[in-house]
Design an enzyme around this catalytic site. Structure first.
Site, PDB file in Angstrom:
ATOM      1  N   SER A 172      41.355  44.970  42.981  1.00 28.53           N
ATOM      2  CA  SER A 172      40.859  45.674  41.801  1.00 28.53           C
ATOM      3  C   SER A 172      41.216  47.144  41.946  1.00 28.53           C
ATOM      4  O   SER A 172      41.477  47.627  43.052  1.00 28.53           O
ATOM      5  CB  SER A 172      39.340  45.512  41.702  1.00 28.53           C
ATOM      6  OG  SER A 172      38.794  46.393  40.746  1.00 28.53           O
ATOM      7  N   TYR A 185      30.847  46.106  46.036  1.00 28.62           N
ATOM      8  CA  TYR A 185      32.063  45.546  45.439  1.00 28.62           C
ATOM      9  C   TYR A 185      33.272  46.411  45.778  1.00 28.62           C
ATOM     10  O   TYR A 185      34.318  45.905  46.207  1.00 28.62           O
ATOM     11  CB  TYR A 185      31.878  45.440  43.923  1.00 28.62           C
ATOM     12  CG  TYR A 185      33.053  44.824  43.192  1.00 28.62           C
ATOM     13  CD1 TYR A 185      33.238  43.445  43.181  1.00 28.62           C
ATOM     14  CD2 TYR A 185      33.971  45.626  42.518  1.00 28.62           C
ATOM     15  CE1 TYR A 185      34.312  42.875  42.510  1.00 28.62           C
ATOM     16  CE2 TYR A 185      35.046  45.063  41.850  1.00 28.62           C
ATOM     17  CZ  TYR A 185      35.205  43.688  41.848  1.00 28.62           C
ATOM     18  OH  TYR A 185      36.289  43.139  41.188  1.00 28.62           O
ATOM     19  N   LYS A 189      36.595  45.493  47.975  1.00 28.19           N
ATOM     20  CA  LYS A 189      37.936  45.549  47.388  1.00 28.19           C
ATOM     21  C   LYS A 189      38.833  46.556  48.102  1.00 28.19           C
ATOM     22  O   LYS A 189      40.043  46.358  48.190  1.00 28.19           O
ATOM     23  CB  LYS A 189      37.850  45.862  45.887  1.00 28.19           C
ATOM     24  CG  LYS A 189      37.218  44.731  45.069  1.00 28.19           C
ATOM     25  CD  LYS A 189      38.016  43.433  45.177  1.00 28.19           C
ATOM     26  CE  LYS A 189      37.441  42.340  44.307  1.00 28.19           C
ATOM     27  NZ  LYS A 189      38.211  41.074  44.413  1.00 28.19           N
TER      28      LYS A 189
END
Length: 300
Positions: A172, A185, A189
């Site tokens: 991402s 998160y 990532k």
């Protein structure tokens, strides 16, 4: 070699690379065939994993579909078969190492060695750091990055024997920039991007040039993981558009796939702009999204 000559050689390589890149702008990139390749996609029961499976099905690949949701992965397999491809389903919890290892052994025994591995499965909770439960943090890392280690350890040895294969990391833009309410998160990532870059470098150093790697880094994608995503400067992407870019990247062996490509300029700004400017840019983004855990709004 004299250090001056080293730098001169470096400059020559840089000039040649820029010239080559400029010429390639006017030459269509050659796309490889994936017909008959065994393609394993984690998290293929919905969203981008499902759409990616459909794209490989159209190209007559042999699909190995993993997901924790049996109904979703069954639906994906049925559509792949309708498109004329062979599809096999496995219900796998990618947060569990032994689940991955056991499923990988079954795949190798029942279907064969995987040619293209797409680590797509992911989770997001989207809440303030201090509101995150310990088990949520663990789950984020287990699925978003540790699973990449377990799947790659399972299927890379056969690729090395043939010096042929492709490992795809779905990360991402959150693997390059920090975003409020996504601490776990983003950290996972960042790990996924680092995994891709280091694995790429290691394979290159060991001389396995037939094993390709790709990393997908889109901005917000409207897949349902987060609801009502909005940004002022970046677009909110349709999953179909992101998957098209992903397929183009895989078929042309592109290492880093940033969607949209204009975001590369933002990443470049991070390297030299003053911190106050970067903070203002972040506020100008007005990033907004909601999850079942919170409604997040970041405005000036």
């Amino acid at each position: 070699m004299n250090i001056f000559l080293d730098y001169l050689l470096l400059l020559s390589i840089a000039l040649y690379s820029y010239l080559e890149a400029f010429i390639k702008l006017f030459i269509p990139l050659k796309r490889k065939s994936v017909s008959g390749d065994i393609v394993l996609i984690t998290g293929s029961g919905h969203g981008m994993g499902q759409l990616t499976a459909y794209e490989f099905a159209k190209r007559q690949s042999i699909l190995v579909l993993w997901d924790i949701n049996k109904n979703g992965v069954t639906e994906t397999a049925e559509e792949c078969r309708r498109l004329g491809a062979t599809a096999h389903i496995y219900v796998v919890d990618c947060s569990k190492r032994l689940d991955i290892y056991n499923a990988a052994e079954k795949v190798k025994r029942e279907i064969g060695e995987v040619d293209i591995l797409i680590n797509n499965a992911g989770v997001v909770f989207g809440t303030e750091f201090l509101q995150l439960q310990d088990h949520q943090i663990e789950k984020t890392f287990e699925v978003n990055i540790l699973a990449h280690f377990w799947t790659t350890k399972s299927f890379l040895p056969a690729m090395i024997k043939k010096n042929r294969g492709h490992i795809v990391t779905v990360a991402s833009i959150a693997g390059h920039v920090g975003i409020c309410y996504l601490v776990d998160y983003c950290a996972s990532k960042f790990g996924a991007v680092g995994f891709h870059e280091c694995l790429t470098e290691e394979l290159n150093a060991m001389g396995y040039d037939g094993i390709k790697t790709s990393c997908l880094c889109p901005v917000f994608v409207n897949t349902g993981f987060v609801q009502n995503p909005k940004t002022r400067l970046w677009p909110v992407l349709a999953p179909e558009d992101v998957v098209k870019c992903l397929m183009d990247g895989i078929l042309t062996n592109k290492k880093m796939i940033i969607v949209p490509s204009s975001v590369k300029h933002h990443l470049l700004f991070q390297k030299f702009l003053p911190e106050r400017v970067l903070n203002k840019l972040t506020k100008m983004q007005e990033i907004q999204f909601s999850t079942q855990y919170r409604s997040a709004t970041k405005k000036d």
